[in-house]
Design a protein around this motif. Structure first.
Motif, PDB file in Angstrom:
ATOM      1  N   VAL A  57       2.059  46.709  59.764  1.00  0.00           N
ATOM      2  CA  VAL A  57       1.230  46.960  60.469  1.00  0.00           C
ATOM      3  C   VAL A  57       0.660  48.925  60.122  1.00  0.00           C
ATOM      4  N   LYS A  63       1.771  52.778  56.613  1.00  0.00           N
ATOM      5  CA  LYS A  63       3.314  51.672  57.146  1.00  0.00           C
ATOM      6  C   LYS A  63       3.706  52.102  58.321  1.00  0.00           C
ATOM      7  N   TYR A  66       6.213  47.160  60.772  1.00  0.00           N
ATOM      8  CA  TYR A  66       5.836  45.139  61.120  1.00  0.00           C
ATOM      9  C   TYR A  66       5.666  43.797  61.685  1.00  0.00           C
ATOM     10  N   VAL A  67       4.892  43.093  61.824  1.00  0.00           N
ATOM     11  CA  VAL A  67       5.046  41.737  63.074  1.00  0.00           C
ATOM     12  C   VAL A  67       6.837  41.211  61.938  1.00  0.00           C
ATOM     13  N   VAL A  82       6.225  42.840  67.413  1.00  0.00           N
ATOM     14  CA  VAL A  82       6.061  44.179  66.561  1.00  0.00           C
ATOM     15  C   VAL A  82       6.706  45.104  66.738  1.00  0.00           C
ATOM     16  N   LEU A  84       7.999  48.588  65.283  1.00  0.00           N
ATOM     17  CA  LEU A  84       8.036  49.389  64.788  1.00  0.00           C
ATOM     18  C   LEU A  84       8.851  51.336  65.072  1.00  0.00           C
ATOM     19  N   PHE A  98      -5.063  48.305  69.085  1.00  0.00           N
ATOM     20  CA  PHE A  98      -4.685  47.496  67.791  1.00  0.00           C
ATOM     21  C   PHE A  98      -5.694  45.767  67.533  1.00  0.00           C
ATOM     22  N   ILE A 100      -6.721  43.074  64.523  1.00  0.00           N
ATOM     23  CA  ILE A 100      -5.802  42.339  63.375  1.00  0.00           C
ATOM     24  C   ILE A 100      -6.841  42.245  61.463  1.00  0.00           C
ATOM     25  N   PHE A 110      -3.125  42.124  58.449  1.00  0.00           N
ATOM     26  CA  PHE A 110      -2.745  43.234  58.755  1.00  0.00           C
ATOM     27  C   PHE A 110      -3.091  43.535  59.701  1.00  0.00           C
ATOM     28  N   ILE A 111      -1.948  44.349  60.725  1.00  0.00           N
ATOM     29  CA  ILE A 111      -2.691  44.477  62.323  1.00  0.00           C
ATOM     30  C   ILE A 111      -2.851  46.327  62.228  1.00  0.00           C
ATOM     31  N   VAL A 113      -3.491  49.797  63.504  1.00  0.00           N
ATOM     32  CA  VAL A 113      -3.495  50.553  65.154  1.00  0.00           C
ATOM     33  C   VAL A 113      -4.688  52.024  65.096  1.00  0.00           C
ATOM     34  N   CYS A 131      -5.007  42.483  71.052  1.00  0.00           N
ATOM     35  CA  CYS A 131      -4.821  42.866  69.977  1.00  0.00           C
ATOM     36  C   CYS A 131      -5.704  41.601  69.700  1.00  0.00           C
TER      37      CYS A 131
END
Length: 156
Positions: A57, A63, A66-67, A82, A84, A98, A100, A110-111, A113, A131
């Motif tokens: 993410v 970074k 992460y998922v 997710v 954070l 958010f 993808i 990746f995600i 933001v 998202c």
């Protein structure tokens, strides 16, 4: 030097090297092996693309998480859990967007933001946000084909 004493020194040397290798993999690895403080949020989307567990993410290239989990519900939509990192908790606004995204043309997804123009309050533990699904070139091609057929029919 006796063989027993030599074996002890070699064994101790191997244990120290394995310990150093483990410390270096934690220190320099991308995952951190869960040693960072995190908090969870849920992202709902219609299509997860090729996002997989442990996909990053990113916010402004950094970074921030992460998922952790990907679940499909009965209606075909996807819920991404997710994690954070807590040290970025104040940086991620409750009104952040958010999406993808993909790195490169055919790269890993990746995600992303994206912070709002005006900051309000930080995003908290257990928040649920929507998202945006990834860009799909096939759906754009289908839409373009339908537009061409429609224009062609009107011209005739």
């Amino acid at each position: 030097m006796s063989s027993g004493r030599l074996e002890l020194k070699v064994g101790l040397f191997v244990v120290v090297l394995l310990g150093l290798a483990a410390i270096m993999s934690i220190k320099f690895g991308k995952t951190g092996f869960g040693l960072s403080d995190t908090f969870s949020i849920k992202l709902n989307t219609e299509d997860a693309g090729t996002v997989i567990k442990n996909s990053p993410v990113l916010m402004s290239g950094v970074k921030v998480g992460y998922v952790d989990e990907i679940n499909l519900d009965l209606h075909g939509s996807v819920t991404l859990t997710v994690k954070l990192y807590s040290k970025y908790a104040d940086n991620i606004d409750v009104n952040a967007k958010f999406e993808i995204k993909s790195s490169g043309f055919l790269g890993d997804q990746f995600i992303g933001v994206f912070p709002p123009v005006k900051r309000t309050e930080p995003l908290g533990e257990g928040a649920q946000r929507s998202c945006e699904p990834p860009f799909d070139i096939m759906s754009v091609g289908r839409d373009a084909q339908e537009l061409i057929i429609s224009v062609s029919a009107r011209v005739q």
